[in-house]
Design a protein around this motif. Structure first.
Motif, short mmCIF file in Angstrom:
data_model
loop_
_atom_site.label_atom_id
_atom_site.label_comp_id
_atom_site.label_asym_id
_atom_site.label_seq_id
_atom_site.Cartn_x
_atom_site.Cartn_y
_atom_site.Cartn_z
N MET A 119 0.82 -1.21 0.00
CA MET A 119 0.00 0.00 0.00
C MET A 119 0.85 1.25 0.00
N GLY A 120 2.00 1.23 0.70
CA GLY A 120 2.84 2.40 0.72
C GLY A 120 2.27 3.52 1.56
N ALA A 121 2.89 4.68 1.45
CA ALA A 121 2.48 5.85 2.23
C ALA A 121 2.90 7.11 1.51
N ILE A 122 2.38 8.23 1.97
CA ILE A 122 2.71 9.52 1.36
C ILE A 122 4.21 9.79 1.47
N THR A 123 4.87 9.20 2.46
CA THR A 123 6.30 9.42 2.65
C THR A 123 7.16 8.64 1.65
N ASP A 124 6.52 7.87 0.77
CA ASP A 124 7.27 7.28 -0.35
C ASP A 124 7.68 8.35 -1.35
N VAL A 125 7.05 9.52 -1.29
CA VAL A 125 7.48 10.67 -2.08
C VAL A 125 8.70 11.25 -1.39
N PRO A 126 9.86 11.24 -2.03
CA PRO A 126 11.09 11.68 -1.38
C PRO A 126 10.96 13.10 -0.80
N GLY A 127 11.39 13.23 0.45
CA GLY A 127 11.38 14.54 1.11
C GLY A 127 10.15 14.84 1.91
N ILE A 128 9.08 14.06 1.74
CA ILE A 128 7.85 14.30 2.49
C ILE A 128 7.93 13.61 3.85
N ARG A 129 7.60 14.36 4.90
CA ARG A 129 7.59 13.82 6.27
C ARG A 129 6.27 14.16 6.94
N VAL A 130 5.86 13.31 7.88
CA VAL A 130 4.58 13.48 8.56
C VAL A 130 4.80 13.38 10.07
N GLY A 131 4.17 14.29 10.80
CA GLY A 131 4.23 14.25 12.27
C GLY A 131 2.84 14.29 12.86
N VAL A 167 2.04 17.71 7.56
CA VAL A 167 2.79 17.19 6.42
C VAL A 167 3.85 18.24 6.08
N LEU A 168 5.11 17.85 6.21
CA LEU A 168 6.22 18.77 6.03
C LEU A 168 6.96 18.41 4.74
N PRO A 169 6.84 19.24 3.71
CA PRO A 169 7.52 18.96 2.44
C PRO A 169 8.92 19.58 2.42
N PRO A 170 9.73 19.19 1.45
CA PRO A 170 11.04 19.84 1.33
C PRO A 170 10.89 21.29 0.88
N PRO A 171 11.85 22.15 1.17
CA PRO A 171 11.77 23.55 0.73
C PRO A 171 11.58 23.65 -0.77
N GLY A 172 10.77 24.63 -1.19
CA GLY A 172 10.53 24.86 -2.60
C GLY A 172 9.38 24.06 -3.18
N THR A 173 8.67 23.32 -2.35
CA THR A 173 7.54 22.52 -2.84
C THR A 173 6.38 23.42 -3.25
N VAL A 174 5.86 23.17 -4.44
CA VAL A 174 4.71 23.93 -4.97
C VAL A 174 3.43 23.30 -4.43
N GLY A 175 2.43 24.14 -4.12
CA GLY A 175 1.19 23.60 -3.56
C GLY A 175 -0.04 24.31 -4.04
N SER A 176 -1.17 23.61 -3.93
CA SER A 176 -2.48 24.19 -4.20
C SER A 176 -3.52 23.40 -3.41
N VAL A 178 2.59 33.78 -4.07
CA VAL A 178 3.48 32.74 -3.56
C VAL A 178 3.05 31.37 -4.09
N ALA A 179 3.99 30.64 -4.66
CA ALA A 179 3.67 29.34 -5.25
C ALA A 179 4.02 28.17 -4.34
N THR A 180 4.87 28.41 -3.34
CA THR A 180 5.38 27.30 -2.53
C THR A 180 4.69 27.22 -1.17
N VAL A 181 4.77 26.02 -0.58
CA VAL A 181 4.14 25.73 0.71
C VAL A 181 5.21 25.21 1.66
N ASP A 182 5.19 25.70 2.90
CA ASP A 182 6.19 25.28 3.88
C ASP A 182 5.72 24.13 4.75
N ALA A 183 4.42 24.03 4.99
CA ALA A 183 3.85 22.91 5.75
C ALA A 183 2.34 22.93 5.53
#
Length: 343
Positions: free
Chosen positions: A1-13, A29-38, A60-65
C-alpha cells in the motif's frame, strides 16, 4: 500500500491527546523547501486557514507545511504553531527582516468527542507535530488510525471510528504519487461485495490484495441506510470532514497542482457515500516537490502525462481513505461509544 512518505522529502508528524476529556490531535505534512502547492475545497462546511494563498493566481507558489487538525475552527490555531517552527528554522517566503511561512491548514469537527468540548488542539500541538515531522528519517512509516488529526475522527454520523490512512503508487516514468487522509465523514465506505480498489492502469505496482479491503460492518444494513447520529434527539446536525494531502515528486506548476487536487476529489467520492455534502468540509491539498520532470515534448504527450498523474492521485486518495477506516480502532469516551467499522 505504501504511504505519502514514499514521495522523497515528504515527512509526517502526529500529536494527539486521548484522556481526561480529550480525543483530538493534529497532523503536519512537512515537504522539502521549494515545494509547490495548491488546494481544492469542495465540502459545504469547511474549516480552513490560508487556503486563498494557494490560488494559482496569487504571489506565492510554494508551501512550507500543511496542517490537518481536529477542533473545528478552534483547532486552526495549530497552524500558528507550525508557522512558529518554520520561522525558527528559516522556512518561509523571504521578506525584509525575515521570512513569512506559508502554512495552510484545514480542520475536522471532533469537538466534545472525548467528553470535554473545550479540549481542542493548541498552537503548541501544531509546533510539536511539525517538530515531530522534521525529526523523522527519509521514507519513514506513517502512523495510521487513531493518531494525529484522526484521533477524534468518526464516520457514519458518529457511529463508527474514523482515522488517518495513507497510500502511494509509482508510475512507469518514476513519478511517485502518495496521499494521506483524515477520514471524519458523514458517509460510509463504498462497498461492492468486497471487491478491492484498483490502481491506475498505468501504474507499476503489485496487484492490490485483500489488505486493502475495508471489512463489512457487523450489521450489513448500515451500508444501505445511515445510522441515526447520537445527537439526533437534541436537533444538532452532524458535522464532518475528510481531509486529504496528495503529494508527488513530479514537477508541476501551481495551476497543475490545483488541477491535480481537483482530480483527486474523485477518489474521495469513490471511497465514501455520500461525500462532499453540506455537512462535510471535504478538502484536498496537492504538493509537488519538482524532482521528476514530466514529458512535455508535445502537447499531446503533456496532456497524457498530467492525466496519468491525476488518475493515480484519485486512486491513492481512495486507498488512503479506505486505509484510514480499516486502521481505526474502537474508542469509548464519556461522549459515547465509537465502534470499529466491521468490528
Amino acid at each position: 500500500m505504501g504511504a505519502i512518505t514514499d514521495v522523497p522529502g515528504i515527512r509526517v508528524g502526529h500529536v494527539q491527546k486521548n484522556d481526561d476529556g480529550w480525543l483530538t490531535g493534529a497532523t503536519v505534512v512537512l515537504p522539502p523547501p521549494g515545494t509547490v502547492g495548491s488546494v481544492d475545497v469542495r465540502g459545504g462546511g469547511p474549516g480552513t486557514h490560508e487556503t486563498d494563498a494557494l490560488d494559482p493566481t496569487t504571489l506565492v507558489a510554494t508551501v512550507d507545511a500543511v496542517v490537518l487538525t481536529g477542533g473545528s475552527a478552534y483547532g486552526l490555531v495549530t497552524a500558528h504553531g507550525a508557522q512558529r517552527w518554520c520561522e525558527e528554522n528559516g522556512r518561509g517566503f523571504p521578506v525584509a527582516g525575515g521570512v513569512v511561512p506559508i502554512v495552510p491548514a484545514a480542520a475536522i469537527f471532533d469537538l466534545g468527542r472525548g467528553g470535554d468540548f473545550s479540549a481542542r488542539p493548541t498552537a503548541d500541538m501544531g509546533y510539536a507535530a511539525t517538530a515531530a515531522a522534521a525529526a523523522q528519517p527519509e521514507g519513514h512509516d506513517v502512523g495510521r488510525g487513531n493518531v494525529g488529526a484522526g484521533t477524534g475522527a468518526v464516520i457514519g454520523r458518529g457511529r463508527f471510528k474514523g482515522g488517518v490512512g495513507s497510500a502511494s503508487v509509482t508510475l512507469e516514468n518514476g513519478v511517485v504519487v502518495g496521499a494521506l487522509a483524515v477520514v471524519n465523514a458523514l458517509g460510509l465506505p463504498v462497498s461492492d461485495g468486497g471487491q478491492g480498489p484498483q490502481p491506475s492502469a498505468r501504474s507499476v505496482v503489485p496487484p492490490l490484495d485483500a489488505r486493502f479491503r475495508v471489512p463489512e460492518p457487523a450489521h450489513r444494513e448500515a451500508q444501505v441506510q445511515l445510522p441515526e447520529p447520537p445527537s439526533a434527539t437534541d436537533g444538532t446536525p452532524p458535522l464532518n470532514t475528510t481531509l486529504v494531502v496528495v503529494a508527488t515528486n513530479a514537477l508541476l506548476d501551481p495551476a497543475e497542482c490545483y488541477r491535480t487536487a481537483s482530480a483527486a476529489h474523485a477518489g474521495l467520492a469513490r471511497a465514501l457515500n455520500p461525500s462532499h455534502t453540506l455537512a462535510d468540509g471535504d478538502t484536498v491539498f496537492c504538493l509537488a516537490t519538482g524532482e521528476v520532470p514530466l514529458d512535455r515534448s508535445t502537447e499531446t504527450v503533456r496532456q497524457v502525462s498530467l492525466i496519468t498523474l491525476q488518475s493515480a492521485a484519485a486512486d491513492v486518495v481512495r486507498l488512503a481513505i479506505l486505509d484510514g477506516v480499516r486502521s481505526a480502532a474502537a474508542v469509548s469516551t464519556p461522549a459515547g461509544e465509537f465502534g470499529a467499522y466491521g468490528g
